[in-house]
Design an enzyme around this catalytic site. Structure first.
Site, mmCIF file in Angstrom:
data_model
loop_
_atom_site.group_PDB
_atom_site.id
_atom_site.type_symbol
_atom_site.label_atom_id
_atom_site.label_comp_id
_atom_site.label_asym_id
_atom_site.label_seq_id
_atom_site.Cartn_x
_atom_site.Cartn_y
_atom_site.Cartn_z
ATOM 1 C CG PHE A 1 -0.393 0.451 2.499
ATOM 2 C CD1 PHE A 1 -0.562 1.751 2.942
ATOM 3 C CD2 PHE A 1 0.298 -0.435 3.330
ATOM 4 C CE1 PHE A 1 -0.063 2.173 4.155
ATOM 5 C CE2 PHE A 1 0.807 -0.025 4.547
ATOM 6 C CZ PHE A 1 0.631 1.282 4.968
ATOM 7 C CE LYS A 2 3.542 1.557 4.930
ATOM 8 N NZ LYS A 2 4.800 1.242 5.569
#
Length: 412
Positions: free
Chosen positions: A50-51
């Site tokens: 998700f980063k």
């Protein structure tokens, strides 16, 4: 961002460049799951985590800002428990005028997480395996920024979620998810609400959801889903925010005891008082224990709830979803969000669980949950499958801010 910060047309170009390489055209799609739950897939970027949503944008934003300042250079420093590092590296590798230093706790990431970082050999990328925990890495970053002479000399910039641009970019997928699971309200009716279950370590992801709610997104409930490093759950359930040893779990990206972004939330819950927050945090730094007032604790509890999920429950959740949902495979962090969400099911309000990473980044844990036979037909996607064949470069350093400073001086 206003036109004074970045002109709208150029911002659109930055956004298109940031997300054009994602493997799903929707960038962050929502899919149905078991028990009426939904899963927000945040792992379609270049590093399968998700980063990427924030750090692809941040890398391109840094590049634009440097273009507006000819001759200016940045030294980016970051701490990672596993995913921030590789996402930051992919966002910054090869960027003109940027040197990128990433610290991770030696021996405390998954093998693939480490390989994703140390196989990037671009001259401007410098990986540091620090002899300590993620909290130690994060402390070093803070101490580097606190040293004003060093900070100014090397033009330090951050990629961790202490950087506001990270949080800003992450608010967007809460809105996108909401629009995917709701229909417009009938005229005169209130807008439908949605709840979110968020695997939480450093508190940045769920803080982004809270800011989205403050901006008007109709969120019913935000669930702080922790692993066995449960300092945040202890705070919500018992008012106990005290340091303890970091426990290695199946969800290493959440193996954190001191959540940096929690300070921001406490600031708002305390009435936006910098004096009160400074007093509170100075006490925490001196004693290792936060002493919240009853009013502050009540304010926090009015905005979020929390759950603690054990490694045993993680494995059970991965196996259950795989069995009941056509082989759908959660990674351990995403499983924490799903397990927590199951304790707050509602037939009236959709529940969206944030899926933080692709299962392939944590094959060992997933194999423990599903068994070797079930994994036989699951091939690792490229480029993850070939990482172990690549050349690596990493600097191993002791748990010392001075040692990191010296390495930066020697490298820049």
């Amino acid at each position: 961002l206003s036109d004074d910060d970045v002109p709208s047309a150029r911002l659109k170009q930055i956004i298109d460049k940031s997300y054009g390489s994602f493997r799903d055209v929707r960038v962050t799609p929502v899919k149905p799951l078991v028990d009426g739950l939904h899963v927000l897939e945040l792992f379609h970027g270049p590093t399968f985590a998700f980063k990427d949503v924030a750090l692809q944008f941040l890398g391109n934003l840094f590049e634009y800002l440097l273009e507006q300042r000819p001759g200016k250079k940045l030294t980016v420093v970051g701490a990672t428990s596993g995913d921030t590092g590789s996402s930051a590296i992919q966002g910054l590798r090869g960027k003109k005028g940027v040197e990128c230093f990433i610290m991770y706790p030696d021996g405390r990431t998954s093998p693939i997480q480490e390989q994703q970082m140390i196989t990037v050999l671009d001259p401007n990328v410098h990986n540091i395996a620090l002899g300590g925990t993620f909290d130690d890495c994060q402390r070093v970053v803070k101490e580097l920024f606190a040293d004003s002479g060093f900070r100014d000399e090397y033009s330090l910039a951050a990629v961790n979620s202490i950087n506001w641009a990270r949080i800003l970019a992450q608010t967007v997928y809460y809105v996108h998810a909401y629009l995917q699971v709701t229909a417009p309200a009938e005229p005169g009716s209130p807008p439908p609400k949605v709840s979110f279950s968020v695997p939480t370590g450093n508190f940045g992801d769920i803080l982004a959801g809270w800011y989205a709610k403050q901006m008007g997104l109709p969120i019913e409930r935000l669930i702080v889903a922790t692993n066995e490093n449960d300092i945040l759950h202890r705070f919500w359930s018992a008012g106990d925010y005290s340091k303890s040893a970091v426990t290695q779990t199946l969800s290493p990206s959440m193996d954190i005891q001191i959540s940096s972004n929690f300070e921001r939330f406490l600031f708002h819950m305390g009435g936006d008082s910098t004096d009160d927050l400074a007093k509170l945090m100075h006490g925490f730094e001196a004693t290792g224990k936060l002493e919240p007032s009853e009013a502050l604790l009540a304010a926090c509890r009015s905005q979020m709830v929390s759950e603690r999920i054990s490694d045993k429950e993680v494995l059970e959740t991965i196996a259950d979803v795989h069995l009941r949902h056509n082989g759908y495979t959660l990674d351990p962090h995403s499983a924490i969000g799903v397990a927590a969400a199951k304790r707050h099911l509602s037939t009236e309000v959709p529940m969206v669980c944030l899926a933080c990473a692709h299962w392939a980044k944590f094959k060992s844990a997933v194999t423990s949950a599903l068994g070797a036979e079930a994994m036989d037909g699951k091939a690792l996607p490229e480029p993850l499958a070939s990482l172990h064949t690549l050349e690596t470069r990493v600097k191993r350093l002791p748990n010392s801010t001075g040692a990191v400073q010296q390495f930066i001086r020697e490298s820049v």
